[in-house]
Every structure is written in C-alpha cells, then in structure tokens.
Scaffold this motif. Structure first.
Motif, short mmCIF file in Angstrom:
data_model
loop_
_atom_site.label_atom_id
_atom_site.label_comp_id
_atom_site.label_asym_id
_atom_site.label_seq_id
_atom_site.Cartn_x
_atom_site.Cartn_y
_atom_site.Cartn_z
N ALA A 113 0.85 -1.38 -0.17
CA ALA A 113 0.17 0.03 0.20
C ALA A 113 1.09 1.17 0.68
CB ALA A 113 -1.07 -0.07 1.35
N GLY A 114 1.85 1.37 0.42
CA GLY A 114 2.78 3.00 1.03
C GLY A 114 3.65 2.83 -0.36
N ILE A 115 3.76 1.51 -1.57
CA ILE A 115 4.72 1.91 -2.82
C ILE A 115 4.22 2.78 -3.34
CG2 ILE A 115 5.83 0.95 -5.11
CD1 ILE A 115 5.87 -1.59 -3.16
N PRO A 116 4.45 3.74 -3.87
CA PRO A 116 4.65 5.50 -4.82
C PRO A 116 3.88 4.64 -5.79
CG PRO A 116 6.34 6.13 -3.61
CD PRO A 116 5.63 3.90 -3.47
N SER A 117 3.14 5.14 -6.99
CA SER A 117 2.71 4.93 -7.80
C SER A 117 3.13 4.54 -9.06
CB SER A 117 0.79 5.01 -8.02
OG SER A 117 0.76 5.47 -10.08
N VAL A 118 4.20 5.52 -8.65
CA VAL A 118 5.30 5.84 -10.71
C VAL A 118 6.29 4.96 -10.08
CG1 VAL A 118 6.78 7.64 -9.12
CG2 VAL A 118 6.51 7.55 -11.56
N ILE A 119 5.96 3.99 -8.83
CA ILE A 119 7.40 2.84 -9.11
C ILE A 119 6.56 2.17 -9.16
CG2 ILE A 119 8.42 1.47 -7.11
CD1 ILE A 119 9.44 4.42 -5.60
N TYR A 120 5.47 1.51 -9.46
CA TYR A 120 4.38 0.45 -9.53
C TYR A 120 4.74 0.77 -11.31
CZ TYR A 120 2.45 -0.87 -5.50
OH TYR A 120 1.61 -1.63 -4.33
N ILE C 216 1.62 11.48 -0.25
CA ILE C 216 1.50 12.38 -0.95
C ILE C 216 3.10 12.74 -1.42
CG2 ILE C 216 -0.62 13.93 -0.57
CD1 ILE C 216 1.74 15.84 1.11
N SER C 217 3.93 12.57 -1.12
CA SER C 217 5.31 12.39 -1.07
C SER C 217 5.66 11.36 -2.46
CB SER C 217 6.47 11.91 -0.62
OG SER C 217 5.68 11.06 0.32
N GLY C 218 5.24 10.40 -2.66
CA GLY C 218 5.06 9.52 -4.07
C GLY C 218 4.07 10.63 -4.85
N GLU C 219 3.01 11.10 -4.93
CA GLU C 219 2.30 11.12 -5.70
C GLU C 219 3.05 12.10 -7.49
OE1 GLU C 219 -0.53 10.85 -7.17
OE2 GLU C 219 -1.24 10.05 -5.68
N ALA C 263 16.42 6.54 -12.68
CA ALA C 263 14.69 5.95 -12.32
C ALA C 263 15.14 5.64 -10.86
CB ALA C 263 14.54 5.83 -13.10
N TRP C 264 15.95 4.02 -11.57
CA TRP C 264 16.17 3.13 -10.16
C TRP C 264 16.52 3.77 -8.99
CZ3 TRP C 264 12.87 -1.19 -10.29
CH2 TRP C 264 13.36 -2.00 -11.54
N GLY C 265 17.99 4.64 -8.88
CA GLY C 265 18.01 5.34 -7.82
C GLY C 265 17.02 6.39 -7.09
N ALA C 266 15.83 6.74 -7.79
CA ALA C 266 15.41 7.53 -7.47
C ALA C 266 14.12 6.96 -6.88
CB ALA C 266 15.19 8.80 -8.63
N SER C 267 14.22 5.90 -7.03
CA SER C 267 13.41 4.51 -6.99
C SER C 267 13.33 4.46 -5.75
CB SER C 267 12.64 4.06 -7.76
OG SER C 267 12.27 4.15 -8.97
N LEU C 268 14.38 4.52 -5.37
CA LEU C 268 15.12 3.96 -3.91
C LEU C 268 15.16 4.51 -3.14
CD1 LEU C 268 16.14 1.22 -3.15
CD2 LEU C 268 17.94 2.06 -3.56
N ALA C 273 12.73 6.81 1.81
CA ALA C 273 12.10 7.80 2.25
C ALA C 273 10.16 7.72 2.16
CB ALA C 273 11.57 9.34 1.19
N VAL C 274 9.67 6.92 1.16
CA VAL C 274 7.86 6.60 1.91
C VAL C 274 8.29 5.70 3.61
CG1 VAL C 274 5.95 5.42 1.43
CG2 VAL C 274 7.03 7.35 0.11
N PHE C 275 9.21 5.35 3.05
CA PHE C 275 8.75 4.07 4.39
C PHE C 275 9.01 4.41 5.93
CE2 PHE C 275 8.80 -0.09 1.56
CZ PHE C 275 7.12 -0.04 1.11
N GLY C 276 10.66 5.19 5.75
CA GLY C 276 11.12 5.98 6.59
C GLY C 276 9.81 6.92 7.43
N ILE C 277 9.14 7.56 6.54
CA ILE C 277 8.49 8.75 7.46
C ILE C 277 7.20 7.80 7.90
CG2 ILE C 277 6.94 11.29 7.05
CD1 ILE C 277 7.91 11.33 4.61
#
Lengths: 296, 256, 293
Positions: A113-120, C216-219, C263-268, C273-277
């Motif tokens: 649920a936490g994985i951002p859409s753009v990464i999917y 929102i940080s992943g939007e 892009a892989w690096g940025a995704s990681l 960041a998302v999991f960290g928060i």
C-alpha cells in the motif's frame, strides 16, 4: 474577561469557517471542471462519449477508447485482485489472527500500500512489460508488451491492499457472538466463514469492491506507464490503449488549443463524477452495514 | 466437597485454564450427574465462564487460551474427540441472544445442520424445528412466523430461539452462560421456568451471577472464587448450611 | 422424531472426517493464495534494491542531472524539490484540516458537519489527476506558468481528507470527562480545545499528518501540469520545480539506459523516504504512550 469571550467567539467562528471552506472544495472543483468543459460539451454534446476518434490534429475528440480502456482495465484488475484480497481479508480477520504467516501477509499488504504509483509503473514497464512481450512472442500475437493487460495486472497489485483492508474491516464489524454461536454448534472454521461471516458481510464486501473500483478508475501514473498510450480503440487486451486518466496525464501539457484542453478536462469531469458516485454509494453501504452490525 | 457416587455424565479432572500466562482456573475437579441443573456462581472474574467454555472447548479458540487437565463426557476424554463432535454433544447458549441475522426463525433452529452441511429430509427438519421450539417453549409464539428473520423476535424470544437452536443438535449437555443477563425480569422468569422443564431432556450447566436464580432453578450449585472451586454440592444444602466461609460471605452479600 | 436416524447422521464419522479435511484444505488454500501477495512485493523491492543501490552515490544526491549521453549526474534538484513541495503542501493544508477535524469532533451532529464529512469523503476518493486539473485551473492559469506552489496546492488538497479524518477520529476518542474537568475550572472553550483536547490527541494527529505526507510524497499525476519539473536547481516556489516522482516518471519513460539507472536510484530513494516517514510515524505513536488508544 471580555477579551476571553471575544476569543472564544472568534475561535468558534474559525472552526465553522474552516468547515465551510472544506465543504466548498469539492463543490468548487465540480464547478471548475464543468466551466472548463463547456467548450467541449458545446462542440460535441453527448457524442463525445460515443465517438471513437481522438485526433488533436483535426480537432476531433471522442472519448470512447478511453472510456473503454478505463472500464476494461479496472474491471479486469478487480477480477484479478478479488481472490487475493478476499483471502488476505479472511486470513487477517478470521483464520490466522496470530502467527508468522499472518504477520508476513499483513506487513506485505501494508508495504504494498505504501509503494508510490510511479514506482509500480516503472517496475511494470521494465519488468512486467518485457515479460508479457516474451509471452506474446511465444504465443504468436503482436508483441506490444505495453497493453491493457499489463495495466490491469499492475492495477490489480495496487488495489489488493485497499480492497483487502476494506473487506477485513467489514468482516471485523460482524458481532463476535454470532461467530461464537456458529462455533458452539460445531461449525468448523471454514463452515463459519462460508455460512456466517461471508453471508453476513455480503453488502460490505460489495461496498469494498465498489470502493476498490473507484480507486482503480482514477489510478493514473502506473497505468500511464504500461498501457501504451494509443488513442485507438483496442480490440483485445493484448493491445495497447489509454484510460481517461492516462490520456489526461499524457496530453494535458501538450494540449495547445482550447477545445483540446476542454476535451481533456471533460474527461476529468466524467472521471470525477463517476468516482464520486461510486465512492458515495460504497461509503453509504458500509455505514449502513456498520449500524446493522453493531446494534442488533 | 461432596463427590457423587453414581456414575457421572461429565467429569472435570484437575482442570486448569490460562490466558497466555495468566491462570484463570486452578485445578478444578467436579462431576455432574445426568438430568440435573447445575449452577456455577461466583463474583465476576472468578473463572465461571471460562469453566464452561472449557467444557465445549471454546476456550482454546480465544487468543492465548489454553487448558490443562481432562474433561470426561460419559467416560470419554473430550480432548480425544474433535471439536465438531464435542460441540454437537455439548450445546451452548450465550449471555446475549445471538440468532443468525441472515437466517429465518426456521433456519436458525436448524442452523447447526445448515452450518455443518448436514443434509436432512424436509420432513425430519420440520420435526426437528417443531420439537426443538416446543422444548424451548417458543413454538406457539412463532409457529406462524417461521419464515421471519430471527432478529425480528423480542430479546427473550431470541434467547429461547437460541436455546431451541442448541437443542436441535440433540445435545447431552447444555451450557448456559448467564442466559438472562441481557433480559428483562419477565423474560428472565420464562427462561428460568424453561430451564427447570428442560432437565427432562438435557443436563444443564448454568453460569449465573444471580444468587437467587441459582437457588430457584438448580439442583446442585458450584461456588467459584478466584479460579478455584470453593464448594460444590446440593443447592439446598449450600444455601442453608454453607461449608466454606467464603461461600457464606458470598451468599450473604459480603462481596461480589 | 426418528432420533436413531438423527443420531446416525449427526455422528457419521466419515462425514465429520470429510468436514475436517475440507476445513484444513480450505485453510491451506486461503493461506497459500494470500501469501502470494508477498511475491510482487519481494519482486518490486528486489529490483529496486539491486538496480537502485548501484546508482546511489555521493554525486547522485549532490549533483544536478547531466544531459543525455554524459555519464553521471545526480538528482539533487529533485530531492530538494520534493522536500519543498511536500513541506509547502503540509503548511497549506494541515491547519485547515486540523481545524476541520476539531469542528467535526466538536459538532458531530450539526448539518455543516454532515456536509463536511460528505465533502471529505468525495475528496478522498477523487483521482489525483483530477485534483491536478483543479490546481492547474486555480493556480497555474492565473499565474501564467507552472510552479512548485501550484503542485503544493494540488498535494495539499489531497492531504486534507487524510489529516482531517485522523484528527476527527483521534479527538472523538478523547474522554469527555477531560474537557468537562477543564471547563469546570472556568477555562474558556477555545483554551479547553487548544490546551487540553488537541495536546491530548496530538499523537494521533501527528501520526495522521505523517501518513498523509507519505501518501503525497509519492504522488506524481497532479504534479505533471503543476510543478511540471525542471532540470535545474530551483528553490523558488513560484517557478517550475522538479520532484522525485516526476524525475522517476520522466527518466523511466525515456529510452536511455543511463536514465533508467537514475530512475532506479530515485525510486529507491523515494521508497526509503516513504517507508522511513512511515516508520517514524509508528515509532512516534508507540513512544509517546498514554494518550488516546
């Protein structure tokens, strides 16, 4: 003391004012979309929905390929996600409340649920799409890779956490004494699920499916990245296509003419109305279910 | 503590029960004879509900619930049987009436069969429904509305429906867990009358926190305190000449 | 009643064995199907780790992107951009959302509350791309150009329902005795709320804010035509600005392997960041103790 009374009044006013502002946001959003869609609505009327051609060069805009894309990907995703979401809900709410397996499934769902859409989308584009392409080659179909199917699979993975969470909530609203009664009559775990828990939660599960559908309809990035972005109506799920959301994402910044922009915004308006309706109905059913479940 | 000489229907040997590490029951020993109504009373938290939940092995389903010792039904160790059989032979009625909300009155009575996927001929199922509802003193009130939902009945009727549902499985023992605690006085007295009538058909183990209720309906009474069985014997005797000081204090309202 | 027959069907050993078997089998099947959800998770995380870790180095987080063809370069502008856009979104939306939540918990049955709740649910279900259009009309069109600010407005609107709901739920659970105790000492209403009720529920509210921030940080979608992205270092909220999700999107959909690596690096980085928060929110909730649960 007067000062205190004044600030008390002011505070209440601020609270109420904020409430009004928040209430106004979706209304304003709706009005904005409607106003911006006027040129397109004027130009095409209802024909917008049924026309197959989307040709910015000749300024002909028909939304049918995107409507079809949105509906097909969303429903396919729902079907794909259903058995998994349902099993996860059963495991977490009834079967294995404790234990390692349940803990693993639970964290997996939370992390998904936490994985951002753009990464999917990125993962789908670089891993899933080549895989589908290989399969298509082997099966002798044109190897697009990017396709309605790819979008549906990614969407399915994305909605599993959401759908299973809702189904689980619904199942946990069932009063425990009803389950106890079933166990006391000698029902096995499975029988209690099949004949008490699931029938009692039908309406709630249906609401969960609706809400998951609402999610899938509006999902943008992941779909945009793997669907192939073709404005032609697809004839099977192995062909590329576009959804309402993905075409907006793709073409909005390129839209130069007013009619083009307006047509895209009309797509957004349709999307907004449909998702709002679906969400409203879904929430309503769950609320009723809640009342029914809690107070016998 | 009086141990009956006649061959008991139900026998508890050194029964202990736990929630995680917390010990709820401490080496409880007692036996129940056929066709008796036995009350289990004691202040809240004394383990009386846990005791009967051990008898139909529902306790082990609660998170962290475990039990030690043995329970014999007709000389057979319940731990050696599967829970399906145990719960078929030992029915249970809960504190709050809990008919299945999706089922009709008719379906609720034969819910045990429906749930367990046991197919029975229509004629037999009709017989079971009438017989069980009659035993539960509910037949006359509901015979014309068998197809209404069970939740349509009043609280007292719902509880009798739950009793009928348990009786439909033809149990040897019926466990009642404070069956009147959610009911009004009138409905309570109907249930109490019913309990007395029912002992012709089934042996009853009833948890109650109501001393007067125990006195009214039961042949034998067990008094529990802090997970221990303090005293067990004929209700009449216990209420007139309690042997244990704690029983006396409880009966005279000193605690609980 | 034919009790003999009844006894026979009720005690049919074979039927009981079958039922137990069916039960065990269904348990195994359900466990198996649901454990399959681990597969995509492991695959996604494994790809991110394997491909991402080799792209992350000092340059990656300190340098600006290089033009196509030139090796190296970083995404420092996107990292800074994400931080700015998300922070600004929080600043814009947390106050109204918290006040809205207070309103709902204080006046749970008023007509306006019903409307606010309804709006909030609609907002929560609104696709992010639609909110992007809204922010575009609202901010980008009047300003005449894309800007980080417009992106923050879009993300802020998305954040409101999350924080509002968390606030309401938290405050609802605070025992009324608490505010009655304060009010009985003659403390004025607004002080009761601000000094007693809100601080008591702070844990839940902050948790809601942090979880909202991860969302929102992943939007990406609403930023496409608001913050728009920029290859340059820009700290000015009135101008187009890059962000991690935008960079992932742009690089991922490019045909260049070099950019895919970025892009892989940025995704990681984004997922960390998302999991960290998220983790922070959990630690915060468990550490604070007491309070409302």
């Amino acid at each position: 003391m007067n000062k205190e009374i004044f600030s008390e009044k002011a505070f209440k006013l601020i609270l109420k004012g904020t409430g009004i502002v928040i209430f106004m946001i979706p209304a304003l959003l709706l009005v904005t979309l409607i106003v911006q869609s006027v040129p397109a609505v004027r130009a095409y009327g209802a024909g917008f929905i049924f026309r197959q051609t989307w040709d910015p060069v000749r300024e002909i805009y028909g939304a049918l390929p995107f409507l079809a894309g949105t509906l097909v990907t969303s429903f396919l995703a729902l079907i794909l996600a259903f058995p998994f979401s349902f099993s996860v809900a059963l495991i977490l709410s009834e079967y294995l409340k404790e234990g390692t397996a349940a803990a693993i499934v639970k964290s997996a769902v939370e992390l998904l649920a936490g994985i951002p859409s753009v990464i999917y989308g990125f993962w789908g584009l670089l891993v899933l799409v080549p895989l589908i392409r290989k399969l298509e080659l082997a099966a002798g179909i044109p190897p697009y890779g990017v396709s309605i199917l790819a979008a549906s699979i990614i969407l399915a993975i994305m909605i599993i956490p959401y759908a299973s969470t809702i189904a689980r909530e619904v199942m946990s609203m069932i009063p425990p004494d009803i389950k106890e009664a079933a166990y006391s009559l000698g029902g096995t775990h499975w029988e209690v699920q099949r004949k008490v828990v699931i029938p009692t939660s039908y309406s709630g599960i249906f609401a969960g499916v609706l809400l998951a559908l609402g999610r899938a309809l509006g999902e943008t990035m992941a779909v945009t990245m793997v669907i192939g972005n073709t404005n032609k109506l697809f004839s099977n799920i192995f062909e590329p296509g576009n959804t309402m959301a993905s075409v907006i994402a793709n073409e909005f910044t390129e839209a130069v003419s007013d009619l083009y922009l307006s047509s895209l915004i009309e797509l957004g308006l349709l999307l907004f109305i449909v998702t709002a309706l679906i969400n409203f109905i879904g929430r309503l059913i769950i609320k009723r279910f809640e009342v029914k479940g809690a107070g016998e | 503590m009086s141990i009956k000489t006649e061959k008991p229907l139900l026998q508890l040997n050194n029964l202990s029960a736990y929630f995680h590490d917390k010990r709820i029951l401490k080496d409880v020993n007692f036996s129940v004879e056929n066709s008796k109504v036995v009350s289990i009373m004691g202040p809240s938290g004394c383990g009386k509900t846990t005791l009967i939940r051990c008898v139909n092995r529902m306790h082990e389903m609660s998170p962290g619930g475990t039990a030690a010792g043995s329970i014999l039904l007709d000389g057979e160790d319940l731990n050696q049987l599967n829970t399906i059989t145990v719960r078929r032979k030992i029915g249970m009625v809960f504190q709050r009436p809990n008919p299945f909300p999706t089922m009709t009155i008719y379906e609720n009575v034969i819910a045990g069969y429906l749930l367990n996927g046991i197919k029975i001929p229509k004629k037999l199922s009709l017989e079971i429904v009438e017989d069980s509802l009659s035993k539960a003193a509910l037949w006359d009130e509901v015979k014309d509305s068998l197809n209404k939902k069970g939740t349509y009945l009043s609280g007292g009727q719902q509880q009798r429906l739950c009793i009928a549902r348990a009786l439909a499985m033809n149990p040897e023992i019926l466990l009642l867990d404070e069956p009147t605690s959610a009911l009004d006085p009138k409905a309570t007295s109907r249930i109490e009358e019913l309990v007395v009538q029912l002992k012709k058909n089934v042996t009853i183990l009833m948890v109650t926190h109501n001393i007067a209720q125990a006195a009214r309906v039961s042949d034998d009474t067990a008094f529990m305190y802090l997970g221990e069985l303090v005293e067990y014997g004929s209700t009449k005797e216990m209420f007139t000449v309690p042997k244990d000081k704690r029983t006396e204090e409880y009966l005279t309202g000193k605690f609980g | 009643m034919d009790t003999v027959y009844l006894k026979r069907i009720l005690e049919d050993e074979k039927a009981i064995r079958q039922r137990i078997l069916k039960n065990n089998l269904s348990g195994v099947i359900i466990t198996f199907i649901s454990s399959l959800v681990v597969v995509p998770l492991v695959l996604i995380l494994a790809y991110l780790l394997i491909n991402g870790i080799s792209s992350i180095n000092f340059d990656f987080i300190t340098q600006l992107p290089k033009p196509v063809g030139e090796a190296g370069g970083g995404i420092v502008n996107a990292i800074a951009g994400s931080a700015i856009i998300v922070f600004l979104a929080l600043v814009l939306s947390v106050p109204p959302a918290v006040f809205g939540g207070i309103y709902l918990s204080e006046y749970p049955d008023s007509k306006l509350s019903a409307l606010v709740r309804f709006s909030n649910e609609i907002l929560q279900g609104t696709p992010s791309i639609v909110i992007g259009i809204f922010a575009w009309v609202l901010v980008v069109v009047p300003m005449g150009h894309f800007s980080a600010f417009s992106g923050s407005v879009a993300l802020g609107i998305m954040l409101i329902p999350i924080v509002l709901k968390a606030t309401e739920e938290t405050l609802k659970r605070i025992p009324p005795e608490l505010r009655e105790a304060a009010a009985s000492m003659g403390v004025p209403y607004h002080r009761v709320i601000l000094k007693v009720v809100v601080p008591t529920g702070l844990k839940g509210i902050v948790n809601g804010i942090l979880l909202g921030a991860t969302r929102i940080s992943g939007e990406t979608a609403p930023l496409l035509f608001t913050a728009f992205g920029s290859p340059f270092m820009n700290l000015h909220a009135g101008k187009p600005m890059s962000s991690l999700p935008l960079v992932i999107y742009n690089y991922a959909t490019s045909p260049y392997d070099e950019w895919h690596k970025l892009a892989w690096g940025a995704s990681l980085l984004l997922i960390l960041a998302v999991f960290g928060i998220n983790m922070l929110a959990r630690i915060f909730v468990s550490k604070q103790g007491g309070g409302t649960q």
